[in-house]
Design an enzyme around this catalytic site. Structure first.
Site, PDB file in Angstrom:
ATOM      1  N   ASP A   2      40.436  44.641  37.222  1.00  0.00           N
ATOM      2  CA  ASP A   2      40.558  46.091  37.275  1.00  0.00           C
ATOM      3  C   ASP A   2      39.892  46.630  38.541  1.00  0.00           C
ATOM      4  O   ASP A   2      38.895  46.087  39.001  1.00  0.00           O
ATOM      5  CB  ASP A   2      39.896  46.708  36.038  1.00  0.00           C
ATOM      6  CG  ASP A   2      40.337  48.139  35.798  1.00  0.00           C
ATOM      7  OD1 ASP A   2      41.408  48.515  36.306  1.00  0.00           O
ATOM      8  OD2 ASP A   2      39.605  48.871  35.121  1.00  0.00           O
ATOM      9  N   ASN A   4      41.828  47.835  41.499  1.00  0.00           N
ATOM     10  CA  ASN A   4      42.596  47.767  42.744  1.00  0.00           C
ATOM     11  C   ASN A   4      42.833  49.145  43.352  1.00  0.00           C
ATOM     12  O   ASN A   4      42.671  49.337  44.558  1.00  0.00           O
ATOM     13  CB  ASN A   4      43.949  47.092  42.497  1.00  0.00           C
ATOM     14  CG  ASN A   4      43.826  45.621  42.148  1.00  0.00           C
ATOM     15  OD1 ASN A   4      42.767  45.024  42.318  1.00  0.00           O
ATOM     16  ND2 ASN A   4      44.903  45.043  41.657  1.00  0.00           N
ATOM     17  N   HIS A  19      46.522  46.418  45.520  1.00  0.00           N
ATOM     18  CA  HIS A  19      47.112  45.357  44.709  1.00  0.00           C
ATOM     19  C   HIS A  19      47.282  44.076  45.537  1.00  0.00           C
ATOM     20  O   HIS A  19      47.069  42.968  45.020  1.00  0.00           O
ATOM     21  CB  HIS A  19      48.462  45.799  44.149  1.00  0.00           C
ATOM     22  CG  HIS A  19      48.357  46.846  43.078  1.00  0.00           C
ATOM     23  ND1 HIS A  19      47.452  46.755  42.043  1.00  0.00           N
ATOM     24  CD2 HIS A  19      49.055  48.000  42.866  1.00  0.00           C
ATOM     25  CE1 HIS A  19      47.583  47.811  41.246  1.00  0.00           C
ATOM     26  NE2 HIS A  19      48.547  48.577  41.728  1.00  0.00           N
ATOM     27  N   SER A  47      49.583  45.196  31.874  1.00  0.00           N
ATOM     28  CA  SER A  47      49.557  45.478  30.441  1.00  0.00           C
ATOM     29  C   SER A  47      50.835  46.185  30.004  1.00  0.00           C
ATOM     30  O   SER A  47      51.569  46.748  30.828  1.00  0.00           O
ATOM     31  CB  SER A  47      48.347  46.346  30.086  1.00  0.00           C
ATOM     32  OG  SER A  47      48.565  47.690  30.476  1.00  0.00           O
ATOM     33  N   TRP A  51      53.358  50.283  32.048  1.00  0.00           N
ATOM     34  CA  TRP A  51      54.700  50.831  32.295  1.00  0.00           C
ATOM     35  C   TRP A  51      54.670  52.356  32.372  1.00  0.00           C
ATOM     36  O   TRP A  51      55.646  52.980  32.810  1.00  0.00           O
ATOM     37  CB  TRP A  51      55.667  50.383  31.193  1.00  0.00           C
ATOM     38  CG  TRP A  51      55.982  48.919  31.234  1.00  0.00           C
ATOM     39  CD1 TRP A  51      55.524  47.959  30.385  1.00  0.00           C
ATOM     40  CD2 TRP A  51      56.802  48.231  32.189  1.00  0.00           C
ATOM     41  NE1 TRP A  51      56.009  46.717  30.740  1.00  0.00           N
ATOM     42  CE2 TRP A  51      56.794  46.858  31.839  1.00  0.00           C
ATOM     43  CE3 TRP A  51      57.542  48.647  33.300  1.00  0.00           C
ATOM     44  CZ2 TRP A  51      57.505  45.891  32.570  1.00  0.00           C
ATOM     45  CZ3 TRP A  51      58.245  47.691  34.026  1.00  0.00           C
ATOM     46  CH2 TRP A  51      58.220  46.342  33.658  1.00  0.00           C
ATOM     47  N   LEU A 113      44.023  22.786  35.798  1.00  0.00           N
ATOM     48  CA  LEU A 113      43.736  24.123  35.281  1.00  0.00           C
ATOM     49  C   LEU A 113      45.002  24.730  34.703  1.00  0.00           C
ATOM     50  O   LEU A 113      46.070  24.641  35.315  1.00  0.00           O
ATOM     51  CB  LEU A 113      43.206  25.023  36.414  1.00  0.00           C
ATOM     52  CG  LEU A 113      43.035  26.517  36.104  1.00  0.00           C
ATOM     53  CD1 LEU A 113      41.866  26.728  35.144  1.00  0.00           C
ATOM     54  CD2 LEU A 113      42.821  27.325  37.383  1.00  0.00           C
TER      55      LEU A 113
END
Length: 224
Positions: A2, A4, A19, A47, A51, A113
């Site tokens: 969180d 950006n 971003h 998330s 939108w 990973l």
């Protein structure tokens, strides 16, 4: 991840620039995870509530995701990173969804990973879908109502193939989960960093590991 937009505005730059810098932070985070021996890393990239943002910002984020797949995937593959997606990636359109699936297929056998990207993801929506799957099994006679337990529900979640998170971190100074991994984080350690995501460095990841190492995880038991 969180901050950006705030990071960009503080520099008089566009949110799109923030971003882009956030993508570089993702790469640093992945490298740090590998160095620390972390086997599972889940990043909340977009998330279901995102939108609601402007069409321009959604377009920028979509273009950035496409850029990441086309220009950063090879680096992930070379690092032996397995990419998987949770959420509703189909909402980004057929072309991008196809590229996401191809990226998952390409990296499916990598072992160092597992990097999970949450795209158009919402914890509540995931729980609703899991509940529907359980109901469907009961209706079909594949599962008894009395036999349903926590493990059955966990198996119906999109994260069934990975462990629940040991620690959940949010950057930018916000102190809420924002609909992320609501079921899975029931016993996760929580850490809120006053760092905007584009400023996230490998030393921050080391601090997270150190912080986690000092926690005494009791899972409801007595202190040891």
């Amino acid at each position: 991840m969180d901050g950006n937009g705030r990071w960009a505005r503080s520099r008089g730059a566009s949110v799109a620039y923030g971003h882009r810098e956030g993508v570089e932070a993702v790469q640093r985070c992945v490298r740090a995870a590998i160095k620390q021996g972390v086997q599972f890393l889940t990043l909340y990239a977009f998330s279901s509530e995102n939108w609601k943002r402007s069409e321009e910002e959604i377009g920028n984020l979509t273009a950035l995701l496409r850029f990441y797949l086309r220009h950063k995937l090879s680096e992930l593959h070379e690092q032996n990173v397995k990419l998987q997606i949770i959420g509703e990636p189909e909402r980004f359109g057929k072309t991008l969804n196809k590229e996401l699936q191809e990226a998952q297929d390409k990296t499916a056998n990598n072992k160092v990973l597992t990097l999970t990207l949450a795209l158009s993801y919402g914890g509540r929506a995931e729980l609703v879908k899991a509940t529907k799957l359980l109901i469907e099994e009961v209706v079909k006679g594949q599962l008894s109502l009395d036999d349903i337990n926590e493990q059955h529900l966990s198996n119906c979640l999109q994260t069934a193939s990975i462990p629940d998170p040991d620690i959940l971190v949010r950057t930018s100074g916000e102190h809420r989960l924002s609909n992320f991994l609501l079921w899975q984080s029931a016993y996760s350690e929580l850490l809120f960093l006053d760092v905007l995501w584009p400023d996230f460095q490998e030393n921050h990841f080391s601090e997270i590991i150190d912080h986690y190492g000092r926690r005494n995880r009791r899972f409801g038991g007595r202190p040891r």
